[in-house]
Design an enzyme around this catalytic site. Structure first.
Site, short mmCIF file in Angstrom:
data_model
loop_
_atom_site.label_atom_id
_atom_site.label_comp_id
_atom_site.label_asym_id
_atom_site.label_seq_id
_atom_site.Cartn_x
_atom_site.Cartn_y
_atom_site.Cartn_z
CE1 TYR A 25 -4.49 -0.39 0.49
CE2 TYR A 25 -3.74 -2.34 1.67
CZ TYR A 25 -4.74 -1.63 1.03
OH TYR A 25 -5.99 -2.16 0.96
CE LYS A 33 -4.86 -7.85 -5.50
NZ LYS A 33 -5.70 -7.02 -4.65
CG HIS A 73 -9.69 -4.42 -3.48
ND1 HIS A 73 -8.44 -3.86 -3.59
CD2 HIS A 73 -9.83 -4.70 -2.15
CE1 HIS A 73 -7.86 -3.81 -2.41
NE2 HIS A 73 -8.67 -4.32 -1.52
NE ARG A 101 -12.84 -6.46 0.43
CZ ARG A 101 -13.43 -6.92 1.51
NH1 ARG A 101 -14.41 -7.80 1.40
NH2 ARG A 101 -13.07 -6.54 2.72
C1 LIG Z 1 -11.34 -9.24 3.24
C2 LIG Z 1 -10.47 -8.77 2.10
C3 LIG Z 1 -9.38 -7.97 2.36
C4 LIG Z 1 -8.56 -7.56 1.31
N1 LIG Z 1 -7.43 -6.83 1.57
C5 LIG Z 1 -6.58 -6.53 0.56
C6 LIG Z 1 -5.33 -5.91 0.84
O1 LIG Z 1 -4.98 -5.64 1.97
N2 LIG Z 1 -4.53 -5.65 -0.22
C7 LIG Z 1 -4.87 -5.97 -1.51
O2 LIG Z 1 -4.11 -5.72 -2.44
N3 LIG Z 1 -6.04 -6.56 -1.78
C8 LIG Z 1 -6.89 -6.88 -0.77
N4 LIG Z 1 -8.05 -7.53 -1.05
C9 LIG Z 1 -8.37 -7.92 -2.45
C10 LIG Z 1 -7.77 -9.28 -2.78
O3 LIG Z 1 -6.38 -9.21 -2.90
C11 LIG Z 1 -8.31 -9.79 -4.12
O4 LIG Z 1 -8.15 -8.81 -5.10
C12 LIG Z 1 -9.77 -10.22 -4.04
O5 LIG Z 1 -10.04 -10.88 -2.84
C13 LIG Z 1 -10.10 -11.11 -5.21
O6 LIG Z 1 -11.43 -11.45 -5.23
P1 LIG Z 1 -12.02 -12.80 -4.61
O7 LIG Z 1 -12.07 -12.58 -3.11
O8 LIG Z 1 -13.37 -12.87 -5.21
O9 LIG Z 1 -11.11 -13.92 -4.98
C14 LIG Z 1 -8.88 -7.94 -0.02
C15 LIG Z 1 -9.98 -8.75 -0.26
C16 LIG Z 1 -10.78 -9.19 0.79
C17 LIG Z 1 -11.93 -10.10 0.49
#
Ligand SMILES: Cc1cc2nc3c(=O)[nH]c(=O)nc-3n(C[C@H](O)[C@H](O)[C@H](O)COP(=O)(O)O)c2cc1C
Length: 388
Positions: free
Chosen positions: A140, A262, A286, A289
């Site tokens: 980050y 990413k 993400h 999200r």
């Molecule tokens: C609970 C949660 C926390 C996440 N935290 C981060 C993070 O700290 N850094 C990041 O690059 N992506 C984060 N992500 C995104 C994930 O790296 C990834 O892109 C995403 O989970 C992919 O989708 P999927 O959960 O449907 O496989 C997070 C995702 C979730 C579900």
């Protein structure tokens, strides 16, 4: 399978990601499960990831010559045992105690990549020790240059293979469940959340054993003894997620290893990344999200892979929940795939067995698809796509 070093063991009570999710929902406190499971705003983007990937269809060739399927996939000079890895997830220890360590260990044993998030609950050094320096690190972007340099130096010293910079959090996503549960920044432990914890004894016991989750990688930069409100303020002040070309160029100059961005989904950003010497992209939203009004990832990934495959490695995540989805993404042109929630559901459901089980499940399912469509090499999957 002869080519795989790690034995595949599957707990027959939980033979799918849906089973793991259902079990995790029962075992995790509500605020933790909803933080993991939800998308942003109205979950439109979360659902779109799923529905668009399900539209991808594969053509089997039943009468062709076939010997055996080999899941091994080469990426950045390393041959992994399968074309999928564990995406970076923040606050993992809050969802299930010790989960980054559990997943990193399983990933190393199965020879697949594990990406450590800057804001998770284990440190760069601890994960490097568990994976013998084979993990990736997701950065980050810190507001302070000094913190950024130190994080990159620590990653390099730990032997990190690949640095992943995050592009898709220029601002925190708006997630109504987390707001309701007090998990927005700054987080709060309401009476409702404390009652939830008492209802989940396994989670509570594991938390007692492993201690309160903390941002281990960030501890050297944090004032001691911050309360939750001050912690929120510290996080807001320390990270300024918005990337720009200058920031990427400066990281490119300092980071000698492979560099991945990413969260990129557009042609414009892909061209900038290529011109800045970036080695790969994880096309990601993400997991739905951040931008509820955004596209799924399979659609832009397919386009970017077609157009830029020779210039930059195109990988994908968001919405993949098993072997058929990995096959759909690889057939659509991805060079590698990642999953976030699926692995966390596994650990939430099965604790320390969850990493091994979920990776085994993905390998088993993916291998079945390869054998079914008559595909010996992962790189040949695009020959089986129907809706090109
Ligand atoms: C609970 C949660 C926390 C996440 N935290 C981060 C993070 O700290 N850094 C990041 O690059 N992506 C984060 N992500 C995104 C994930 O790296 C990834 O892109 C995403 O989970 C992919 O989708 P999927 O959960 O449907 O496989 C997070 C995702 C979730 C579900």
């Amino acid at each position: 399978m002869a080519d795989q070093k790690k034995e595949i063991k599957i707990n027959s009570k939980y033979p799918s990601v849906t089973d793991l999710r259902n079990r995790a929902k029962k075992k995790m406190p509500k605020f933790a499960f909803e933080y993991l499971d939800g998308g942003c705003n109205e979950d439109i983007n979360l659902d779109k990831n799923r529905s668009d990937i399900q539209k991808v269809e594969l053509m089997p060739q039943y009468l062709s010559k076939f010997d055996k399927s080999d899941l091994r996939t080469e990426l950045f000079g390393h041959t992994y045992d399968a074309p999928f890895g564990i995406a970076p997830v923040g606050l993992q220890g809050l969802m299930w105690p010790n989960s980054p360590e559990i997943l990193a260990k399983a990933a190393a044993e199965h020879n697949i990549p594990f990406i450590l998030s800057t804001v998770t609950t284990s440190s760069i050094e601890r994960i490097a020790e568990i994976t013998e320096g084979k993990s990736w690190f997701q950065l980050y972007h810190p507001a302070e240059e000094k913190v950024k340099r130190d994080l990159l130096d620590r990653s390099a010293a730990a032997g990190t293979d690949v640095l992943v910079i995050l592009a898709d959090v220029p601002t925190f996503g708006y997630r109504p469940r987390d707001v309701r549960n007090g998990l927005a920044m700054p987080p709060s432990m309401s009476v409702k959340n404390i009652i939830e914890v008492f209802k989940k004894p396994d989670w509570a016991i594991q938390t007692l054993i492993h201690g309160q989750p903390a941002f281990k990688t960030l501890e050297p930069y944090m004032p001691k003894g911050l309360n939750l409100k001050k912690l929120g303020e510290f996080m807001d002040a320390t990270f300024s997620g918005r990337l720009n070309e200058e920031r990427i160029a400066s990281i490119r100059e300092q980071w000698k290893g492979k560099l991945v961005i990413k969260g990129v989904v557009s042609e414009e950003d892909t061209e900038k990344a290529i011109s800045l010497g970036v080695d790969g992209l994880i096309v990601s939203n993400h997991g739905g999200r951040q931008l509820d009004a955004g596209q799924s990832t399979i659609v832009p990934m397919t386009h970017l892979a077609k157009k830029y495959k020779d210039k930059i490695k195109i990988m994908v995540d968001s919405g993949l929940r098993g072997g058929p989805d990995i096959a759909r993404a690889m057939a659509s042109g991805a060079e590698f795939t990642f999953m976030g929630r699926s692995f966390m559901y596994g650990v939430g459901a099965l604790g320390k067995e969850g990493g091994d089980h979920t990776i085994s499940l993905m390998k088993r399912e993916f291998q079945q698809v390869m054998e079914q469509v008559c595909c010996e090499k992962v790189g040949d999957l695009p020959n089986h796509i129907i809706n090109k």
